[in-house]
Design an enzyme around this catalytic site. Structure first.
Site, PDB file in Angstrom:
ATOM      1  N   PRO A   1      18.225  27.719   8.611  1.00  0.00           N
ATOM      2  CA  PRO A   1      17.781  27.593   7.211  1.00  0.00           C
ATOM      3  C   PRO A   1      18.863  28.042   6.229  1.00  0.00           C
ATOM      4  O   PRO A   1      19.036  27.445   5.172  1.00  0.00           O
ATOM      5  CB  PRO A   1      16.551  28.504   7.153  1.00  0.00           C
TER       6      PRO A   1
ATOM      7  N   GLU B   1      30.159  13.060  18.366  1.00  0.00           N
ATOM      8  CA  GLU B   1      28.956  12.960  17.529  1.00  0.00           C
ATOM      9  C   GLU B   1      29.274  12.153  16.260  1.00  0.00           C
ATOM     10  O   GLU B   1      28.507  11.275  15.854  1.00  0.00           O
ATOM     11  CB  GLU B   1      28.476  14.370  17.145  1.00  0.00           C
TER      12      GLU B   1
ATOM     13  N   GLN C   1      19.332  -4.765  -3.192  1.00  0.00           N
ATOM     14  CA  GLN C   1      19.243  -5.322  -4.547  1.00  0.00           C
ATOM     15  C   GLN C   1      18.945  -6.826  -4.505  1.00  0.00           C
ATOM     16  O   GLN C   1      18.163  -7.338  -5.303  1.00  0.00           O
ATOM     17  CB  GLN C   1      20.561  -5.054  -5.297  1.00  0.00           C
ATOM     18  N   LEU C   2      19.544  -7.517  -3.544  1.00  0.00           N
ATOM     19  CA  LEU C   2      19.345  -8.966  -3.438  1.00  0.00           C
ATOM     20  C   LEU C   2      17.914  -9.328  -3.009  1.00  0.00           C
ATOM     21  O   LEU C   2      17.505 -10.475  -3.121  1.00  0.00           O
ATOM     22  CB  LEU C   2      20.351  -9.576  -2.456  1.00  0.00           C
TER      23      LEU C   2
ATOM     24  N   THR D   1      22.123  24.065  13.206  1.00  0.00           N
ATOM     25  CA  THR D   1      21.806  24.366  11.813  1.00  0.00           C
ATOM     26  C   THR D   1      20.675  25.401  11.682  1.00  0.00           C
ATOM     27  O   THR D   1      19.708  25.367  12.435  1.00  0.00           O
ATOM     28  CB  THR D   1      21.388  23.064  11.086  1.00  0.00           C
TER      29      THR D   1
ATOM     30  N   ILE E   1      16.199  20.071  13.320  1.00  0.00           N
ATOM     31  CA  ILE E   1      16.627  19.733  14.677  1.00  0.00           C
ATOM     32  C   ILE E   1      16.012  18.405  15.144  1.00  0.00           C
ATOM     33  O   ILE E   1      14.799  18.303  15.383  1.00  0.00           O
ATOM     34  CB  ILE E   1      16.306  20.882  15.669  1.00  0.00           C
TER      35      ILE E   1
HETATM   36  C1  LIG Z   1      17.566  14.262   9.310  1.00  0.00           C
HETATM   37  C2  LIG Z   1      18.490  15.362   9.731  1.00  0.00           C
HETATM   38  C3  LIG Z   1      18.717  15.576  11.084  1.00  0.00           C
HETATM   39  C4  LIG Z   1      19.545  16.627  11.497  1.00  0.00           C
HETATM   40  N1  LIG Z   1      19.697  16.859  12.835  1.00  0.00           N
HETATM   41  C5  LIG Z   1      20.343  17.991  13.236  1.00  0.00           C
HETATM   42  C6  LIG Z   1      20.359  18.374  14.609  1.00  0.00           C
HETATM   43  O1  LIG Z   1      19.846  17.679  15.481  1.00  0.00           O
HETATM   44  N2  LIG Z   1      20.968  19.546  14.944  1.00  0.00           N
HETATM   45  C7  LIG Z   1      21.560  20.351  14.011  1.00  0.00           C
HETATM   46  O2  LIG Z   1      22.077  21.395  14.388  1.00  0.00           O
HETATM   47  N3  LIG Z   1      21.578  20.008  12.702  1.00  0.00           N
HETATM   48  C8  LIG Z   1      20.976  18.851  12.291  1.00  0.00           C
HETATM   49  N4  LIG Z   1      20.966  18.499  10.970  1.00  0.00           N
HETATM   50  C9  LIG Z   1      21.630  19.364  10.012  1.00  0.00           C
HETATM   51  C10 LIG Z   1      22.859  18.747   9.351  1.00  0.00           C
HETATM   52  O3  LIG Z   1      23.942  18.666  10.248  1.00  0.00           O
HETATM   53  C11 LIG Z   1      23.160  19.600   8.105  1.00  0.00           C
HETATM   54  O4  LIG Z   1      22.116  19.311   7.162  1.00  0.00           O
HETATM   55  C12 LIG Z   1      24.514  19.287   7.496  1.00  0.00           C
HETATM   56  O5  LIG Z   1      25.552  19.733   8.334  1.00  0.00           O
HETATM   57  C13 LIG Z   1      24.679  19.933   6.115  1.00  0.00           C
HETATM   58  O6  LIG Z   1      24.320  21.279   6.132  1.00  0.00           O
HETATM   59  P1  LIG Z   1      23.293  21.853   5.032  1.00  0.00           P
HETATM   60  O7  LIG Z   1      22.090  20.969   5.044  1.00  0.00           O
HETATM   61  O8  LIG Z   1      23.083  23.294   5.284  1.00  0.00           O
HETATM   62  O9  LIG Z   1      24.013  21.640   3.659  1.00  0.00           O
HETATM   63  P2  LIG Z   1      24.982  22.693   2.935  1.00  0.00           P
HETATM   64  O10 LIG Z   1      25.996  23.162   3.897  1.00  0.00           O
HETATM   65  O11 LIG Z   1      24.136  23.698   2.242  1.00  0.00           O
HETATM   66  O12 LIG Z   1      25.681  21.746   1.870  1.00  0.00           O
HETATM   67  C14 LIG Z   1      25.204  21.562   0.514  1.00  0.00           C
HETATM   68  C15 LIG Z   1      26.271  20.799  -0.269  1.00  0.00           C
HETATM   69  O13 LIG Z   1      27.478  21.583  -0.289  1.00  0.00           O
HETATM   70  C16 LIG Z   1      28.564  20.780   0.103  1.00  0.00           C
HETATM   71  N5  LIG Z   1      29.599  21.561   0.779  1.00  0.00           N
HETATM   72  C17 LIG Z   1      29.454  22.365   1.856  1.00  0.00           C
HETATM   73  N6  LIG Z   1      30.639  22.869   2.230  1.00  0.00           N
HETATM   74  C18 LIG Z   1      31.557  22.370   1.376  1.00  0.00           C
HETATM   75  C19 LIG Z   1      32.974  22.492   1.227  1.00  0.00           C
HETATM   76  N7  LIG Z   1      33.676  23.262   2.062  1.00  0.00           N
HETATM   77  N8  LIG Z   1      33.584  21.825   0.218  1.00  0.00           N
HETATM   78  C20 LIG Z   1      32.870  21.058  -0.624  1.00  0.00           C
HETATM   79  N9  LIG Z   1      31.536  20.876  -0.542  1.00  0.00           N
HETATM   80  C21 LIG Z   1      30.888  21.519   0.451  1.00  0.00           C
HETATM   81  C22 LIG Z   1      27.960  19.769   1.076  1.00  0.00           C
HETATM   82  O14 LIG Z   1      28.809  18.644   1.244  1.00  0.00           O
HETATM   83  C23 LIG Z   1      26.656  19.452   0.382  1.00  0.00           C
HETATM   84  O15 LIG Z   1      26.887  18.489  -0.616  1.00  0.00           O
HETATM   85  C24 LIG Z   1      20.185  17.432  10.536  1.00  0.00           C
HETATM   86  C25 LIG Z   1      19.984  17.183   9.169  1.00  0.00           C
HETATM   87  C26 LIG Z   1      19.141  16.179   8.758  1.00  0.00           C
HETATM   88  C27 LIG Z   1      18.922  15.961   7.288  1.00  0.00           C
END
Ligand SMILES: Cc1cc2nc3c(=O)[nH]c(=O)nc-3n(C[C@H](O)[C@H](O)[C@H](O)COP(=O)(O)OP(=O)(O)OC[C@H]3O[C@@H](n4cnc5c(N)ncnc54)[C@H](O)[C@@H]3O)c2cc1C
Length: 385
Positions: free
Chosen positions: A129, A248, A342-343, A127, A160
């Site tokens: 930004p 995963e 809730q409980l 992932t 990450i």
């Molecule tokens: C605590 C935490 C740990 C993580 N650990 C890792 C890690 O170790 N390594 C790593 O690489 N990543 C990691 N991630 C990243 C995680 O996999 C991403 O946050 C996730 O894949 C969503 O991407 P995004 O945050 O960019 O959301 P976005 O892609 O910006 O999504 C925003 C919204 O758009 C919706 N959306 C996106 N595409 C579509 C579609 N085609 N149709 C309909 N709706 C859609 C999504 O469902 C969401 O509701 C982590 C995230 C968190 C929060």
């Protein structure tokens, strides 16, 4: 329903993990929670317990057991105790499959003994930004040097897990521009040594839940990555990601089901102790109905999680089946944990109660590893829609 996934060996391992969690984790968990991470030394204790080497072949220091069932036992036992092992979960769940699938003999000899001993903790950085769900949009680049001895890595990653403590991170980067007919072409995977010059760990992110997990931003400025640390072939990274995402997603599905099961147990205990209007909360018909409905959902999720586990061990879990298991189990966990909280009334909102932490920890299961919406897209595609 009688479960058939676990045998005597798994149950013996369960007893060991339960005792370990009680002795080594529960007494210090509040300190970890306040610190926002697990102490690095704890990973050596996990290594001593043998949990990093279960699936690693014996010649590299592991136990050589080709099964995810011991990991499944750990998910159940940590959830049962209301704790997590912090960012170390990704070491085995996200790191190992790439080494197993892509590493050459030379790389396995170099990586795996330190992987098993906890000397080198691994994480996976996909992932960025600007892009999460749409991984083909990643901007981090790795440019091969003219003499072919190394790559120069530039870019940034975010969210990450394990990013603060990681010693080696599988970084996904563009080695070639996307093709017009294939945006996914051109991504490669590198096992990057986090002590390399130009590699930096940014903020440890402040999260809603998973407080003891070290989730970080990473930045790469002209990081020299030796060609020997390229995993698999250049430009084929996207297909490697696609092949490993089912395991995963199974891990997230199983972990979520285990949390839902634990939530019912916490609630069941609480409602039998708490009295209101002169009687226990358990005595209200609403409480019985709520917990019965939750139990039925947990039973269904357990069946799905177990079936997916068997399919994963057999090498048969498809992308759509993994997506379906993740969607179902994480949505069940979301509903069940909320109802169990809730409980608990107001105490359910207090972090000193495990149900509150479980509620916060579970929320991300519907987001990471691919959101529920992305899971639905994968399932729909497999239906020809
Ligand atoms: C605590 C935490 C740990 C993580 N650990 C890792 C890690 O170790 N390594 C790593 O690489 N990543 C990691 N991630 C990243 C995680 O996999 C991403 O946050 C996730 O894949 C969503 O991407 P995004 O945050 O960019 O959301 P976005 O892609 O910006 O999504 C925003 C919204 O758009 C919706 N959306 C996106 N595409 C579509 C579609 N085609 N149709 C309909 N709706 C859609 C999504 O469902 C969401 O509701 C982590 C995230 C968190 C929060």
């Amino acid at each position: 329903m009688r479960r058939t996934v676990f045998n005597e060996d798994h149950e013996a391992f369960r007893a060991t993990v339960r005792a370990f969690v009680e002795a080594e984790v529960v007494p210090v968990y509040d300190d970890w929670y306040a610190a926002g991470q697990v102490p690095r030394d704890f990973y050596y204790k996990l290594a001593e317990l043998g949990v990093f080497g279960i699936r690693v072949p014996e010649e590299y220091g592991g136990a050589g057991i080709d099964s995810h069932k011991f990991e499944a036992v750990m998910y159940e036992e940590t959830a049962r105790a209301g704790v997590t092992f912090g960012g170390s979960g990704v070491h085995v769940l996200l790191g190992l499959p790439y080494i197993e699938m892509l590493a050459t003999e030379e790389q396995k000899k170099r990586y795996l003994p330190k992987f098993v001993s906890g000397e080198e903790m691994w994480a996976l950085a996909m992932t960025e930004p600007g892009t999460g769900s749409d991984l083909a949009g990643m901007k981090t680049t790795a440019k091969r040097s003219a003499d072919g001895t190394h790559y120069v890595l530039n870019g940034a990653k975010t969210f990450i897990t394990g990013g603060v403590h990681a010693d080696r991170v599988i970084v996904c980067a563009r080695t070639s521009a996307p093709r017009e007919d294939d945006r996914r072409f051109g991504i490669s995977l590198f096992a990057v040594d986090t002590t390399s010059a130009g590699y930096s760990v940014g903020r440890k992110l402040d999260k809603l839940g998973l407080k003891v997990s070290d989730t970080a931003e990473l930045a790469f400025t002209d990081v020299k990555v030796p060609a020997e640390d390229l995993l698999g072939e250049e430009n084929k990274g996207f297909s490697y990601l696609g092949r490993n995402l089912p395991s995963e997603r199974w891990g997230i599905a199983f972990g979520a089901y285990a949390q839902a099961k634990a939530a019912v147990r916490f609630a069941q205990r609480y409602v039998q102790e708490r009295t209101v209007f002169g009687k226990t909360v358990a005595s209200f018909q609403n409480t019985k109905f709520e917990l019965a409905a939750c139990q039925a959902e947990v039973d269904a999720a357990e069946a799905v999680a177990d079936r997916a586990l068997e399919a994963l061990d057999a090498g048969e879990l498809t992308a759509a089946e993994a997506a379906s298991a993740k969607l179902f189990c994480t949505e069940v966990a979301h509903r069940v944990i909320d109802r169990c909280l809730q409980l608990h009334g107001g105490y359910g909102f207090m972090n000193e109660y495990p149900i509150a932490r479980l509620y916060a920890d579970n929320r991300v299961n519907r987001i990471y590893g691919g959101t529920s919406e992305v899971m639905k897209s994968i399932i729909a595609k497999s239906m020809g829609l």
